[in-house]
Motif scaffolding. Structure first.
Motif, PDB file in Angstrom:
ATOM      1  N   UNK A  90      33.540  58.239  42.188  1.00  0.00           N
ATOM      2  CA  UNK A  90      34.134  57.276  43.102  1.00  0.00           C
ATOM      3  C   UNK A  90      33.374  55.955  42.983  1.00  0.00           C
ATOM      4  N   UNK A  91      34.098  54.881  42.697  1.00  0.00           N
ATOM      5  CA  UNK A  91      33.469  53.568  42.478  1.00  0.00           C
ATOM      6  C   UNK A  91      34.440  52.511  42.967  1.00  0.00           C
ATOM      7  N   UNK A  92      33.992  51.657  43.883  1.00  0.00           N
ATOM      8  CA  UNK A  92      34.907  50.739  44.548  1.00  0.00           C
ATOM      9  C   UNK A  92      34.693  49.271  44.197  1.00  0.00           C
ATOM     10  N   UNK A  93      33.568  48.930  43.590  1.00  0.00           N
ATOM     11  CA  UNK A  93      33.301  47.526  43.283  1.00  0.00           C
ATOM     12  C   UNK A  93      34.233  47.016  42.184  1.00  0.00           C
ATOM     13  N   UNK A  94      34.693  45.782  42.334  1.00  0.00           N
ATOM     14  CA  UNK A  94      35.488  45.194  41.269  1.00  0.00           C
ATOM     15  C   UNK A  94      35.246  43.700  41.156  1.00  0.00           C
ATOM     16  N   UNK A  95      35.549  43.206  39.977  1.00  0.00           N
ATOM     17  CA  UNK A  95      35.303  41.821  39.611  1.00  0.00           C
ATOM     18  C   UNK A  95      36.621  41.063  39.675  1.00  0.00           C
ATOM     19  N   UNK A  96      36.634  40.004  40.472  1.00  0.00           N
ATOM     20  CA  UNK A  96      37.886  39.284  40.687  1.00  0.00           C
ATOM     21  C   UNK A  96      37.737  37.797  40.398  1.00  0.00           C
ATOM     22  N   UNK A 127      47.410  21.821  33.974  1.00  0.00           N
ATOM     23  CA  UNK A 127      46.137  22.525  34.112  1.00  0.00           C
ATOM     24  C   UNK A 127      46.412  24.005  34.302  1.00  0.00           C
ATOM     25  N   UNK A 128      45.644  24.846  33.604  1.00  0.00           N
ATOM     26  CA  UNK A 128      45.768  26.293  33.738  1.00  0.00           C
ATOM     27  C   UNK A 128      44.405  26.879  34.085  1.00  0.00           C
ATOM     28  N   UNK A 129      44.298  27.454  35.276  1.00  0.00           N
ATOM     29  CA  UNK A 129      43.079  28.139  35.691  1.00  0.00           C
ATOM     30  C   UNK A 129      43.233  29.613  35.336  1.00  0.00           C
ATOM     31  N   UNK A 130      42.511  30.040  34.315  1.00  0.00           N
ATOM     32  CA  UNK A 130      42.654  31.401  33.799  1.00  0.00           C
ATOM     33  C   UNK A 130      41.454  32.238  34.232  1.00  0.00           C
ATOM     34  N   UNK A 131      41.729  33.346  34.900  1.00  0.00           N
ATOM     35  CA  UNK A 131      40.664  34.192  35.434  1.00  0.00           C
ATOM     36  C   UNK A 131      40.897  35.649  35.067  1.00  0.00           C
ATOM     37  N   UNK A 132      39.811  36.416  35.052  1.00  0.00           N
ATOM     38  CA  UNK A 132      39.885  37.830  34.708  1.00  0.00           C
ATOM     39  C   UNK A 132      39.661  38.701  35.935  1.00  0.00           C
ATOM     40  N   UNK A 133      40.285  39.881  35.923  1.00  0.00           N
ATOM     41  CA  UNK A 133      40.131  40.898  36.963  1.00  0.00           C
ATOM     42  C   UNK A 133      39.742  42.191  36.258  1.00  0.00           C
ATOM     43  N   UNK A 134      38.613  42.758  36.632  1.00  0.00           N
ATOM     44  CA  UNK A 134      38.107  43.979  35.995  1.00  0.00           C
ATOM     45  C   UNK A 134      37.659  44.938  37.086  1.00  0.00           C
ATOM     46  N   UNK A 135      38.131  46.178  37.021  1.00  0.00           N
ATOM     47  CA  UNK A 135      37.725  47.104  38.065  1.00  0.00           C
ATOM     48  C   UNK A 135      38.233  48.509  37.865  1.00  0.00           C
ATOM     49  N   UNK A 136      37.819  49.424  38.745  1.00  0.00           N
ATOM     50  CA  UNK A 136      38.206  50.825  38.646  1.00  0.00           C
ATOM     51  C   UNK A 136      39.596  51.090  39.215  1.00  0.00           C
ATOM     52  N   UNK A 137      40.063  52.283  39.012  1.00  0.00           N
ATOM     53  CA  UNK A 137      41.308  52.726  39.635  1.00  0.00           C
ATOM     54  C   UNK A 137      41.170  52.675  41.151  1.00  0.00           C
ATOM     55  N   UNK A 138      42.259  52.284  41.810  1.00  0.00           N
ATOM     56  CA  UNK A 138      42.282  52.293  43.269  1.00  0.00           C
ATOM     57  C   UNK A 138      41.952  50.977  43.924  1.00  0.00           C
ATOM     58  N   UNK A 139      41.485  49.983  43.160  1.00  0.00           N
ATOM     59  CA  UNK A 139      41.180  48.690  43.771  1.00  0.00           C
ATOM     60  C   UNK A 139      42.455  48.024  44.264  1.00  0.00           C
ATOM     61  N   UNK A 140      42.319  47.270  45.355  1.00  0.00           N
ATOM     62  CA  UNK A 140      43.481  46.690  46.023  1.00  0.00           C
ATOM     63  C   UNK A 140      43.243  45.222  46.333  1.00  0.00           C
ATOM     64  N   UNK A 141      44.233  44.402  46.061  1.00  0.00           N
ATOM     65  CA  UNK A 141      44.312  43.056  46.623  1.00  0.00           C
ATOM     66  C   UNK A 141      45.518  43.081  47.554  1.00  0.00           C
ATOM     67  N   UNK A 142      45.260  43.009  48.853  1.00  0.00           N
ATOM     68  CA  UNK A 142      46.348  43.094  49.825  1.00  0.00           C
ATOM     69  C   UNK A 142      47.284  41.898  49.756  1.00  0.00           C
ATOM     70  N   UNK A 143      48.348  41.954  50.517  1.00  0.00           N
ATOM     71  CA  UNK A 143      49.373  40.914  50.453  1.00  0.00           C
ATOM     72  C   UNK A 143      48.782  39.527  50.683  1.00  0.00           C
ATOM     73  N   UNK A 144      49.094  38.628  49.743  1.00  0.00           N
ATOM     74  CA  UNK A 144      48.719  37.224  49.839  1.00  0.00           C
ATOM     75  C   UNK A 144      49.699  36.421  48.988  1.00  0.00           C
ATOM     76  N   UNK A 145      49.688  35.108  49.182  1.00  0.00           N
ATOM     77  CA  UNK A 145      50.585  34.225  48.436  1.00  0.00           C
ATOM     78  C   UNK A 145      49.765  33.105  47.823  1.00  0.00           C
ATOM     79  N   UNK A 146      49.760  33.025  46.487  1.00  0.00           N
ATOM     80  CA  UNK A 146      49.034  31.961  45.796  1.00  0.00           C
ATOM     81  C   UNK A 146      49.843  30.666  45.825  1.00  0.00           C
TER      82      UNK A 146
END
Length: 280
Positions: A100-106, A132-151
C-alpha cells in the motif's frame, strides 16, 4: 458513501477518434469546447515506448520534488518535499511487493527538470493553436485520486504508462458542482468528494450529466477549458498534461492568475484557505 460506481453507471461515453489534424481539431473540438479521446495517437511517442520507473532512475540528475497523497482536491492535503529518485525507488518497491503506497507526484515541470526529454512527446495538432504550453508530469501508484476540479486552461492529457479513469462534466453544471472557495492555482475545486459523498450537503449533484473513459497508454484526452473532471489511477501510472493558452489568454487569463498566485504566496489573498501550501 462512495458513489463512484453510481456515477459511472449513469455516465455517457466520450467521443472517440483515432486520428486528428490541427484544422479539424480547432474546428470540431477546440473552438466548440468539446471533449474528445484520440485513441492510441501517442503510441509512437518515445515517452510511451521508453518511460517507466527504471527509465527515470537512469536519468543523470536527481531533483527535489513535492508529493501529495490521497485525494489532493477534497482532502485536507498539503505538499511535502522529497527527492525524485528516492520517490521513484519507493514507488517501484511498492509496485513490486504489492504494498500500500499513497504518495504521488503531481504537476511536475518535467522538461524544466529534464530538458533532454522534450523530444519524447509531441502535440502538433494542439500547439498550432496555443501560444504557451505548460507541460507537467503525473507519476504515482494505483488508487491515487484527483477529485473534481475545473482547470482554467484547455488541457490535453496523455497517458504514458498504466491506466487512468476520468469522469468529466460540462461547464453547464458549474453551480451544482458546488465550487469551493479555496484558492487553487489555475483551477477551481469542487467541494464534492464522490468517494465520501454527503447527499444532504450536495442534493443536486447527482442530477448533473457525466461522461467517463478509461485511458490506456498512448491515449490522449482533450479536457476543454473549465470542464470539471475527476481522475483515478487504476494502475501505477505516468501521465502528461499539456495546459495550453492562446495568445489572448497569455496576456489576460495567465497574467491574472500569476498575479493572484503571487499575492497568495505573499499572504495577501486567501493565505490560510488553499490547496497549495507545503506542510511544515
Amino acid at each position: 458513501m462512495n458513489i463512484v460506481s453510481k456515477i459511472l453507471d449513469q455516465s455517457q461515453p466520450i467521443e472517440e477518434i483515432t486520428s486528428i489534424d490541427a484544422v479539424s481539431f480547432k474546428k470540431e473540438y477546440f473552438k466548440k469546447k468539446k471533449p474528445v479521446i484520440i485513441k492510441g495517437i501517442a503510441k509512437e511517442w518515445e515517452a510511451v515506448k521508453r518511460w517507466d520507473l527504471d527509465f527515470f532512475l537512469r536519468l543523470k540528475d536527481d531533483k527535489d520534488i513535492y508529493l501529495l497523497s490521497d485525494n489532493f482536491i477534497q482532502d485536507d492535503n498539503r505538499y511535502r518535499k522529497a527527492s525524485f529518485k528516492e520517490y521513484i525507488m519507493q514507488l517501484k518497491e511498492a509496485e513490486s511487493n504489492n504494498k500500500d503506497f499513497k504518495d504521488y507526484l503531481t504537476t511536475l515541470d518535467i522538461f524544466k527538470y529534464y530538458p533532454e526529454l522534450k523530444n519524447d512527446i509531441n502535440f502538433p495538432f494542439f500547439g498550432k493553436h496555443t501560444k504557451v504550453n505548460d507541460i507537467t508530469a503525473w507519476i504515482g501508484p494505483s488508487g491515487t485520486i484527483s477529485g473534481f476540479h475545473a482547470d482554467t486552461a484547455n488541457n490535453l492529457y496523455a497517458q504514458i504508462r498504466g491506466k487512468k479513469m476520468f469522469i468529466i462534466s460540462s461547464t453547464k453544471f458549474n453551480k451544482t458542482m458546488y465550487p469551493s472557495s479555496k484558492h487553487i492555482y489555475g483551477a477551481v475545486a469542487s467541494e464534492v468528494d464522490i468517494n465520501n459523498f454527503d447527499e444532504d450537503k450536495f442534493p443536486k449533484f447527482l442530477n448533473n450529466d457525466f461522461k467517463s473513459v478509461i485511458l490506456e497508454p498512448g491515449d490522449i484526452l482533450f479536457v476543454p477549458q473549465n470542464w470539471w473532471h475527476y481522475v483515478q489511477a487504476l494502475d501505477s501510472s505516468i501521465s502528461i498534461s499539456n495546459f495550453g493558452y492562446t495568445k489572448f489568454e497569455v496576456y489576460s487569463l495567465k497574467f491574472k492568475e500569476r498575479i493572484i498566485q503571487s499575492l497568495h504566496k505573499r499572504g495577501y489573498y486567501k493565505a490560510n484557505n488553499c490547496f497549495c501550501c507545503e506542510k511544515s
